[in-house]
Design a protein around this motif. Structure first.
Motif, short mmCIF file in Angstrom:
data_model
loop_
_atom_site.label_atom_id
_atom_site.label_comp_id
_atom_site.label_asym_id
_atom_site.label_seq_id
_atom_site.Cartn_x
_atom_site.Cartn_y
_atom_site.Cartn_z
N THR A 63 -0.03 2.86 0.23
CA THR A 63 -0.58 4.20 0.17
C THR A 63 -1.83 4.39 0.44
O THR A 63 -2.70 5.47 -0.26
CB THR A 63 -0.42 4.51 -1.48
OG1 THR A 63 -0.97 3.46 -2.48
CG2 THR A 63 1.13 4.70 -1.93
N LYS A 98 -5.74 2.37 1.97
CA LYS A 98 -6.67 1.42 1.11
C LYS A 98 -7.38 2.00 -0.05
O LYS A 98 -7.72 1.27 -0.73
CB LYS A 98 -7.35 1.01 2.42
CG LYS A 98 -6.82 -0.12 3.21
CD LYS A 98 -7.58 -0.62 4.41
CE LYS A 98 -6.78 -1.08 5.54
NZ LYS A 98 -7.41 -1.04 6.78
N THR A 99 -7.73 3.24 0.04
CA THR A 99 -8.61 3.76 -0.79
C THR A 99 -8.38 3.79 -2.47
O THR A 99 -9.06 3.54 -3.18
CB THR A 99 -8.87 5.33 -0.36
OG1 THR A 99 -7.61 5.91 -0.20
CG2 THR A 99 -9.73 5.63 0.63
N SER A 100 -6.94 3.72 -2.46
CA SER A 100 -6.19 3.40 -3.85
C SER A 100 -6.63 2.06 -4.52
O SER A 100 -5.98 1.89 -5.56
CB SER A 100 -4.99 3.96 -3.86
OG SER A 100 -3.90 2.93 -3.21
N LEU A 101 -7.10 1.07 -3.65
CA LEU A 101 -7.15 -0.15 -3.81
C LEU A 101 -8.65 -0.43 -4.45
O LEU A 101 -9.52 -0.11 -3.76
CB LEU A 101 -6.73 -1.21 -2.86
CG LEU A 101 -5.28 -1.06 -2.26
CD1 LEU A 101 -5.16 -2.08 -1.24
CD2 LEU A 101 -4.50 -1.53 -3.40
N ALA A 102 -8.62 -0.90 -5.74
CA ALA A 102 -10.02 -0.98 -6.31
C ALA A 102 -10.53 -2.41 -5.70
O ALA A 102 -11.55 -2.48 -5.28
CB ALA A 102 -9.97 -1.23 -7.75
N ARG A 162 -4.16 -7.40 -4.13
CA ARG A 162 -3.94 -5.91 -4.17
C ARG A 162 -4.05 -5.27 -5.26
O ARG A 162 -2.94 -5.51 -6.00
CB ARG A 162 -2.90 -5.38 -3.20
CG ARG A 162 -2.99 -5.78 -1.65
CD ARG A 162 -2.61 -4.61 -0.72
NE ARG A 162 -1.05 -4.58 -0.83
CZ ARG A 162 -0.25 -5.28 -0.18
NH1 ARG A 162 -0.69 -6.13 0.86
NH2 ARG A 162 1.12 -4.98 -0.29
N LYS A 220 -4.53 -2.01 -7.37
CA LYS A 220 -4.91 -0.62 -7.32
C LYS A 220 -5.75 -0.22 -8.71
O LYS A 220 -5.80 -0.61 -9.55
CB LYS A 220 -3.28 0.15 -7.77
CG LYS A 220 -2.33 -0.20 -6.53
CD LYS A 220 -1.20 0.71 -6.89
CE LYS A 220 0.12 -0.04 -6.48
NZ LYS A 220 1.02 -0.38 -7.60
N ALA A 221 -6.30 0.95 -7.98
CA ALA A 221 -7.60 1.65 -8.91
C ALA A 221 -6.74 2.02 -9.96
O ALA A 221 -5.76 2.82 -9.93
CB ALA A 221 -8.27 2.52 -8.04
N THR A 250 -5.58 0.70 -12.86
CA THR A 250 -4.39 0.04 -13.22
C THR A 250 -5.00 -1.33 -14.01
O THR A 250 -6.02 -1.77 -13.97
CB THR A 250 -3.36 -0.39 -12.28
OG1 THR A 250 -3.94 -1.37 -11.40
CG2 THR A 250 -2.97 0.84 -11.49
N ASN A 285 -13.07 -0.94 -3.48
CA ASN A 285 -12.88 0.45 -3.19
C ASN A 285 -12.87 0.66 -1.63
O ASN A 285 -13.41 1.67 -0.97
CB ASN A 285 -13.81 1.11 -3.87
CG ASN A 285 -14.10 0.88 -5.33
OD1 ASN A 285 -13.01 0.97 -5.99
ND2 ASN A 285 -15.09 0.96 -6.00
N THR A 289 -10.53 -0.10 -13.94
CA THR A 289 -9.51 -0.83 -13.23
C THR A 289 -9.67 -2.23 -14.14
O THR A 289 -10.97 -2.83 -14.10
CB THR A 289 -9.75 -1.08 -11.95
OG1 THR A 289 -9.77 0.16 -11.41
CG2 THR A 289 -8.62 -1.98 -11.10
#
Lengths: 537, 374
Positions: free
Chosen positions: A2, A4-8, A30, A32-33, A35, A68, A196
């Motif tokens: 979805t 990269k930005t949604s990955l913390a 990976r 996710k921010a 979570t 981020n 996160t």
């Protein structure tokens, strides 16, 4: 994917080597921010190494870390903190005589005037506490606080320093069940507030309870990513411990199974005064390998110690070769046990098994220094010792072939070869081995396993404690599983599968019959076994 | 990689490093001497001249060195068992007390008996004095550094009590005992040399120097050739491994400290039996403390300790001579120089290690580079 930005936190092919050992091998994590992300794996799987790279303690050998969505290269924890990555260590980093407030502002005082700094911090902390539902006694010295409260102080400290991503390393290891519940509630609250959380543990029920996603690490490699809701602890256990390797070692059946070592109802306390073994009963027969499985820290260390005369038991009895060797009133010392035919390959080689700063030559007599072939009238027989060292190096193919070097300068595998040579040289009746191949390179692993099987085939009794389930499945005749100081169950290796063992390691008692007394590899052993679970209750 | 870079040849660590430390101490001392308006070169040459330039000076140098061999060996033996014995000073005092009791006990029977009694008495009392802190460490966990320091004060008070009380010279006012019986005396080295026809000026250097050297060999043999020494070193390097090997850590702590105390106690042979021939208050003069610096500088190896002892002996003797020649260089300056040597060689022995290691790593890399280009 979805975006990269949604990955913390993201890592790409992150690798870290220590000497020959690949502690982390191309890990692509990976997270996710917003979570709660679980990382699960056995002790020694490489979780801590991964965390240390994420927090700037170690520099990776290769690969990238993204926070981020931005590439980062942390030189030290302060860099990580500046990026909003906070960590709560398994062993708290608190100054005990300081108050909670003083600990929280440590390193972030922001002023030379401590009173001013404190006043400013207090205002900010009160706000944070309200937001996250903390109620910490800010002016109480940390040493007066319960462990769970200390942990909250650590978490508050990280939040105060601006952590958006919190790494919790084995956060429940030191907590009581009630404190665990509180922690889980806090974790959920933190998530609701947009943080996160990276939750690292080897306890499966915790993963199931608090995480959204889970990553499984095994032997330095990322083996699986799962959405928690779509997996089960059984599946995770299987992933965590891996699949069975086909046994290739030739085994001979033995009919002469004298009971070499018998533990009946053995209990003991660890060095912190906590109960470490609870009514442990089992026996090891001549010509069999009994493997002890379990997540590290569940009493295996103490089990090795009580058997080898390093820790006295508080209840029960240990009998070796027909004699009582450890009881609440008497304990045979390691030298006496060695003379009775017990040998011990210590689980923590460098801490216990060898003297790192002494030569290999001097190390091959440790434990046997009083035997007549190594000393006479109190004087060391240096020539004989040197010759023996040469023999050991030759027979075990130790490299480099120089017994004069400090043992610390050999690789882990070669150190272990030297140790094993020392322990099997006097053809002991019982060999007790802790972590036979920990920190040992692949080439040496096979050789060590072959030697264990050779000894077994020669009619010796072997007690092997290992965190590596594959290893135990490959070399054991029977496997006993330990959890929280108890033997959860014992089963013949033929009937063991990694899933059952994994669940037992996680503390789930098996209700079927295979748990209790099952004859060993022999055909007539059914009669005399003191069934572990019966004896215990 | 970084780990291997730290490795240096043994001589760099064992010889070059102490010499560098010594040079650093002399450079700083030289600057102070310069600031006082005197020539450092002149002072240094006077120091060497005073220590080795004439026979009596040599005698004094070796006399002081004897004390340092005993106390240096004492510190190093405890150190090999993993303990820092700061109590050499007190153990030497009580050893001297034991020596005094022993020689008065056997009286004027025979010199051999007196000397043997003195050896036994001083070693036994020194060992007993070390036993108490050792026991407290082994069985009660009281830190041996603290207890041995405090035991120095107790020893000093105890010695004072005996010297103004039961042992005081009848009718005397000084804190000293009556003269030892005639038989209780160690032969001077000059007498020994005279016996084989060598003429050497009279001085305080005596047979206890030979006893000290025997002790040095004995300590070496004990540590590296006997099972006991092996077990002692295992305890010092890794107590966990010692337990694994069936060695009792507490027993070994007590044994090592008692031998250490006995060695410190033997120092009285040189001072009392070799020179003073009576028990004098404060006869230890801080030699027990200097033993710490000697042990560090000698890298806790008997050979190193003998060499370091000689150096400190020379500093003590040579230093005392300078004052006679240059009036501005008072005894305080000498104490400062000694202090600097102790500081650099004893307290900061690894000051230059990192630098030296880098040089070696660099030269090795260069050597490899050259090898590759060829």
């Amino acid at each position: 994917m979805t975006g990269k930005t949604s990955l913390a936190i993201e890592t790409r092919d992150l690798s870290k080597r220590f000497g020959d050992v690949r502690a982390n091998d191309q890990i692509s994590l990976r997270v996710k921010a917003g979570t709660v992300h679980g990382i699960v794996g056995e002790n020694g799987a490489g979780k801590s190494t991964l965390l240390k790279m994420l927090f700037g303690f170690y520099a990776p050998n290769s690969g990238d870390i993204l926070v981020n969505g931005e590439h980062v290269s942390f030189v030290n924890p302060a860099d990580a903190m500046a990026r909003g990555v906070g960590m709560v260590h398994q062993h708290f980093m608190l100054v005990e005589p300081f108050t909670v407030l003083e600990n929280i502002i440590l390193g972030a005082e922001g002023s030379h005037n401590l009173d001013q700094a404190k006043a400013k911090a207090r205002a900010a902390l009160v706000e944070l506490e309200e937001k996250f539902g903390f109620d910490l006694p800010l002016d109480e010295p940390v040493e007066h606080l319960a462990v769970g409260v200390r942990q909250r102080a650590e978490i508050l400290k990280a939040l105060y320093k601006g952590a958006e991503i919190l790494i919790l390393d084995e956060p429940t290891a030191v907590l009581t069940p009630q404190e665990c519940e509180q922690l889980f509630a806090l974790v959920k609250l933190l998530k609701e507030q947009g943080k996160t959380i990276l939750f690292v543990t080897h306890k499966l029920h915790e993963i199931m309870a608090v995480t959204d996603d889970v990553t499984v690490i095994r032997a330095g490699k990322l083996v699986a990513r799962r959405v928690t809701a779509q997996t089960s602890s059984a599946e995770l256990a299987e992933l965590m411990v891996g699949s069975v390797v086909v046994r290739e070692v030739a085994r001979e059946k033995h009919a002469d199974d004298a009971e070499r070592l018998i533990l009946s109802g053995v209990s003991c306390f660890n060095s912190q005064g906590q109960k470490a073994l609870k009514a442990v009963s089992f026996e090891v027969r001549d010509g069999e390998v009994l493997g002890i499985a379990g997540v590290a820290g569940n009493g295996q260390t103490e089990l090795l110690e009580v058997v080898t005369g390093l820790r006295q038991i508080s209840d029960g009895e240990i009998r070796f070769a027909g004699e009582t060797t450890n009881s609440p009133s008497h304990m045979q010392d390691p030298i006496a046990l060695r003379r009775m035919g017990m040998a011990h390959v210590a689980e923590d080689r460098l801490k216990t098994g060898v003297v790192e700063t002494m030569s290999a030559r001097e190390n091959i007599i440790l434990g046997y220094q009083r035997e007549p072939d190594f000393s006479a009238h109190g004087v060391l027989k240096l020539k004989d010792i040197a010759d023996r060292a040469e023999d050991y190096f030759e027979s075990q193919d130790v490299r480099p072939r120089n017994p004069g070097l400090n043992i610390g300068s050999f690789s882990g595998g070669n150190q272990q070869k030297i140790v094993i040579a020392r322990e099997i040289a006097r053809s002991p009746q019982l060999l007790v081995i802790g972590q036979p191949t920990r920190g040992v390179d692949i080439g040496a692993v096979t050789k060590i396993h072959d030697q264990i099987t050779e000894l077994r085939n020669a009619g010796k009794a072997l007690l092997v404690v290992s965190a590596d389930l594959d290893e135990l499945l490959a070399i054991s005749d029977r496997i006993a599983v330990m959890c929280e100081g108890e033997i959860i169950g014992t089963m013949p290796t033929e009937e063991a599968d990694e899933k059952t063992l994994g669940l037992m390691m996680a503390g789930q008692r098996q209700s079927n019959d295979s748990v209790s007394a099952i004859p060993t590899s022999s055909n007539d052993g059914a009669s005399t076994l003191p069934a572990s679970s019966q004896e215990a209750s | 990689m970084a780990f291997t870079a730290q490795k240096m040849p043994w001589w760099a660590d064992g010889i070059l490093l102490p010499i560098l430390n010594l040079c650093a101490a002399f450079v700083v001392s030289g600057l102070v001497v310069l600031a006082m308006g005197e020539s450092p070169i002149e002072v240094l040459s006077l120091l060497i001249e005073g220590a080795f330039g004439f026979e009596e000076g040599i005698s004094y140098t070796f006399y002081y060195a004897t004390n340092f061999i005993f106390t240096g060996l004492a510190v190093s033996l405890a150190f090999h068992a993993g303990h820092f014995n700061i109590g050499g000073e007190g153990q030497a005092m009580i050893g001297g007390l034991g020596l005094t009791f022993a020689v008065f006990l056997v009286g004027d029977f025979s010199p051999v008996v007196s000397v043997l009694a003195a050896i036994v008495g001083s070693a036994l009392f020194g060992a007993a004095w070390a036993y108490i802190p050792a026991y407290l460490q082994a069985k009660r966990g009281s830190h041996i550094v603290i207890t041995t320091i405090m035991f120095n004060f107790i020893a000093s008070a105890l010695l004072a009590y005996f010297l103004v009380g039961p042992l005081q010279r009848p009718g005397g006012q000084m804190p000293e005992s009556a003269d030892f019986p005639e038989a209780a005396s160690l032969m001077g080295i000059h007498e020994l040399l005279a016996g084989i026809g060598i003429n050497f000026e009279e001085g305080p250097m005596n047979v206890s120097l030979l006893i000290a050297l025997v002790c040095a060999v004995g300590v070496w043999f004990l540590l590296w050739r006997t099972r006991f020494g092996y077990e002692l070193r295992v305890v010092g390097q890794n107590p966990e491994a010692a337990r694994f090997g069936g060695i009792s850590v507490s027993k070994m702590t007590i044994m090592a400290m008692m031998i250490s105390g006995a060695l410190a106690g033997l120092m009285g042979l040189n001072e009392l039996l070799g020179d003073q021939h009576r028990l004098v208050g404060g006869f230890t003069q801080g030699y027990g403390f200097v033993g710490i610096a000697v042990a560090f500088m000698g890298r806790n190896h008997p050979i190193g300790i003998v060499i370091a002892s000689l150096l400190f002996g020379a500093l003590y003797q040579g230093g005392s001579e300078i004052g006679f020649e240059i009036s501005t260089i008072t005894n305080d300056v000498i104490v400062m120089v000694q202090g600097l040597v102790i500081l650099f060689a004893g307290a900061m022995p690894y000051l230059f290690k990192g630098m030296l290691a880098k040089i070696f790593a660099l030269s090795r890399r260069n050597a490899v580079g050259e090898g590759e280009t060829k």
